[in-house]
Scaffold this motif. Sequence first.
Motif, mmCIF file in Angstrom:
data_model
loop_
_atom_site.group_PDB
_atom_site.id
_atom_site.type_symbol
_atom_site.label_atom_id
_atom_site.label_comp_id
_atom_site.label_asym_id
_atom_site.label_seq_id
_atom_site.Cartn_x
_atom_site.Cartn_y
_atom_site.Cartn_z
ATOM 1 N N GLY A 174 0.755 -1.244 0.000
ATOM 2 C CA GLY A 174 0.000 0.000 0.000
ATOM 3 C C GLY A 174 0.783 1.290 0.000
ATOM 4 O O GLY A 174 0.218 2.362 -0.244
ATOM 5 N N ALA A 175 2.093 1.265 0.275
ATOM 6 C CA ALA A 175 2.884 2.500 0.194
ATOM 7 C C ALA A 175 3.117 2.844 -1.273
ATOM 8 O O ALA A 175 3.381 1.960 -2.081
ATOM 9 C CB ALA A 175 4.218 2.320 0.904
ATOM 10 N N HIS A 176 3.002 4.115 -1.604
ATOM 11 C CA HIS A 176 3.251 4.471 -3.011
ATOM 12 C C HIS A 176 4.219 5.628 -3.161
ATOM 13 O O HIS A 176 4.607 5.973 -4.285
ATOM 14 C CB HIS A 176 1.936 4.763 -3.745
ATOM 15 C CG HIS A 176 1.248 6.016 -3.306
ATOM 16 N ND1 HIS A 176 0.623 6.139 -2.093
ATOM 17 C CD2 HIS A 176 1.092 7.209 -3.937
ATOM 18 C CE1 HIS A 176 0.092 7.344 -1.984
ATOM 19 N NE2 HIS A 176 0.375 8.027 -3.077
ATOM 20 N N ARG A 177 4.626 6.236 -2.052
ATOM 21 C CA ARG A 177 5.683 7.244 -2.090
ATOM 22 C C ARG A 177 6.737 6.867 -1.055
ATOM 23 O O ARG A 177 6.425 6.271 -0.026
ATOM 24 C CB ARG A 177 5.158 8.645 -1.749
ATOM 25 C CG ARG A 177 4.026 9.147 -2.615
ATOM 26 C CD ARG A 177 3.765 10.615 -2.284
ATOM 27 N NE ARG A 177 2.502 11.071 -2.841
ATOM 28 C CZ ARG A 177 1.377 11.176 -2.140
ATOM 29 N NH1 ARG A 177 1.363 10.858 -0.853
ATOM 30 N NH2 ARG A 177 0.282 11.599 -2.714
ATOM 31 N N TYR A 178 7.983 7.282 -1.317
ATOM 32 C CA TYR A 178 9.050 6.992 -0.366
ATOM 33 C C TYR A 178 10.024 8.162 -0.363
ATOM 34 O O TYR A 178 10.472 8.614 -1.420
ATOM 35 C CB TYR A 178 9.796 5.709 -0.746
ATOM 36 C CG TYR A 178 10.497 5.035 0.428
ATOM 37 C CD1 TYR A 178 9.953 3.904 1.031
ATOM 38 C CD2 TYR A 178 11.701 5.535 0.935
ATOM 39 C CE1 TYR A 178 10.579 3.283 2.110
ATOM 40 C CE2 TYR A 178 12.326 4.925 2.011
ATOM 41 C CZ TYR A 178 11.768 3.788 2.588
ATOM 42 O OH TYR A 178 12.381 3.185 3.658
ATOM 43 N N GLU A 214 12.617 1.605 -9.356
ATOM 44 C CA GLU A 214 12.337 0.345 -10.041
ATOM 45 C C GLU A 214 11.147 -0.376 -9.435
ATOM 46 O O GLU A 214 10.454 -1.123 -10.135
ATOM 47 C CB GLU A 214 13.587 -0.534 -10.011
ATOM 48 C CG GLU A 214 14.747 0.035 -10.830
ATOM 49 C CD GLU A 214 16.044 -0.736 -10.643
ATOM 50 O OE1 GLU A 214 16.013 -1.781 -9.937
ATOM 51 O OE2 GLU A 214 17.078 -0.304 -11.185
ATOM 52 N N CYS A 215 10.893 -0.161 -8.150
ATOM 53 C CA CYS A 215 9.742 -0.796 -7.492
ATOM 54 C C CYS A 215 8.430 -0.079 -7.773
ATOM 55 O O CYS A 215 7.359 -0.617 -7.461
ATOM 56 C CB CYS A 215 9.976 -0.859 -5.985
ATOM 57 S SG CYS A 215 11.259 -2.035 -5.470
ATOM 58 N N GLY A 216 8.500 1.115 -8.351
ATOM 59 C CA GLY A 216 7.285 1.820 -8.742
ATOM 60 C C GLY A 216 6.891 2.988 -7.873
ATOM 61 O O GLY A 216 5.833 3.606 -8.091
ATOM 62 N N TYR A 217 7.706 3.336 -6.889
ATOM 63 C CA TYR A 217 7.379 4.440 -5.997
ATOM 64 C C TYR A 217 7.499 5.799 -6.679
ATOM 65 O O TYR A 217 8.292 5.975 -7.604
ATOM 66 C CB TYR A 217 8.340 4.468 -4.807
ATOM 67 C CG TYR A 217 8.145 3.407 -3.761
ATOM 68 C CD1 TYR A 217 7.301 3.616 -2.672
ATOM 69 C CD2 TYR A 217 8.841 2.194 -3.837
ATOM 70 C CE1 TYR A 217 7.155 2.645 -1.680
ATOM 71 C CE2 TYR A 217 8.702 1.218 -2.858
ATOM 72 C CZ TYR A 217 7.854 1.450 -1.782
ATOM 73 O OH TYR A 217 7.711 0.496 -0.813
ATOM 74 N N GLN A 218 6.739 6.770 -6.170
ATOM 75 C CA GLN A 218 7.095 8.162 -6.350
ATOM 76 C C GLN A 218 8.234 8.400 -5.365
ATOM 77 O O GLN A 218 8.086 8.168 -4.173
ATOM 78 C CB GLN A 218 5.920 9.080 -6.016
ATOM 79 C CG GLN A 218 4.743 8.935 -6.956
ATOM 80 C CD GLN A 218 3.560 9.795 -6.542
ATOM 81 O OE1 GLN A 218 3.731 10.963 -6.230
ATOM 82 N NE2 GLN A 218 2.383 9.214 -6.536
ATOM 83 N N VAL A 219 9.354 8.861 -5.861
ATOM 84 C CA VAL A 219 10.568 8.890 -5.045
ATOM 85 C C VAL A 219 10.931 10.321 -4.669
ATOM 86 O O VAL A 219 10.964 11.220 -5.523
ATOM 87 C CB VAL A 219 11.740 8.224 -5.782
ATOM 88 C CG1 VAL A 219 12.979 8.182 -4.884
ATOM 89 C CG2 VAL A 219 11.364 6.809 -6.211
ATOM 90 N N GLY A 220 11.206 10.502 -3.373
ATOM 91 C CA GLY A 220 11.605 11.806 -2.870
ATOM 92 C C GLY A 220 12.965 11.740 -2.204
ATOM 93 O O GLY A 220 13.352 10.717 -1.641
ATOM 94 N N THR A 221 13.684 12.840 -2.277
ATOM 95 C CA THR A 221 14.935 12.974 -1.543
ATOM 96 C C THR A 221 15.089 14.434 -1.164
ATOM 97 O O THR A 221 14.159 15.238 -1.334
ATOM 98 C CB THR A 221 16.137 12.447 -2.352
ATOM 99 O OG1 THR A 221 17.278 12.340 -1.502
ATOM 100 C CG2 THR A 221 16.450 13.321 -3.546
#
Length: 382
Positions: A174-178, A214-221
């Motif tokens: 269920g997580a979609h952003r990281y 690659e896992c499909g997340y919206q990625v933040g840094t």
Amino acid sequence: MRQVGLLLGVFGKSQNDYLRSVKSFEEILKQGEFSQPDLVRMLKAEGADRTALFSAAAARKEAVVGKKVYFRGLVEFSNVCSKDCLYCGIRQSNSKVVRYEAADEDILAACRFAWENRFGSVVLQSGELSSSTFINRVDQLLRQIKALSKGELGITLSCGEQSRETYQRWFNSGAHRYLLRIESSNPELYGKIHPNNAHHSFEKRLECLQLLKECGYQVGTGVMIGLPFQTMDDLANDLLFLKQIDIDMVGMGPYIEHEDTPLYAYRHLITSKQERFDLALRMVAALRLLMPDINIAAATALQAIDPAGREKAVKIGANIIMPNLTPSAFRKDYQLYEDKPCLDEDADQCRNCLEARIELAGSEIGYGEWGDSNHFSRRQQR
């Protein structure tokens, strides 16, 4: 001016030719792409140039992502951490920290509050652990949050470096952003603010950001602004790094020292808090111009310096706010830096305060919306 003329003569270029080749600040702001020197000029902007930078960023934000600001209800569910980052108040070696792990029912109650108050999304944040017990617990929490909100609540995780298998498992649950902050894109500076061992590897951090994509997340840094040993060139390169890795969302704010950390010994090398705050605002504005369609958070650290800090960031480029939903009993123990605001407010107070602040900033809250990154949508279509 005479010295400039003499130097130009050596290189066979007239003074008038040189002056014509130098772009005005207004010309820089109208560009669609920016060089490292362009960004350095933005980060050094003062007076009329600073005003022009903020106006251009505000206009670009409104044109590309609109006036809406999206809530991410922040739940700091544990301050137990295996890392020993030299700047962080909850680093493993800080024996003065009272460690805690919020009970599942308290975490779920905070998420239910977010859902019932139409926040749209929550952020589950913790110290960094990778035990099977921790991984399983996060997995179960994700499933329970999705169930209690009937799938309506978006979920961002900020739980540090993990394996590909763990990232994929959490995504499937269920997580979609990281959010995984790099803190500095300069490997040398990264090495100065982290212990020199395999558990604090710059290369590992980069690898995890790629795995998340690659896992499909919206990625933040994100990065810290105003660190000891940091230069304007470093910060301009940080901005270019964010664009190079094609990031979807950014959370960055001023470095605020913590007396129980090793980096505190170098506080004589940093500028005043007000100067760090002003530089952080210029970073937000420059990033909005550089990457117009990403999500940019108004960092809580801004409010630790200026009571209106987050609203000021919203005005000139930020479009994400993270109201703190951490149970009040634990907030004082999740202090990554000193003077963290909103430690005594309950969730209702925090929400009401931010509503008023965002309206004063000329924006509106995107209630009940996930507020996904436009950049992520476009990236998926490439």
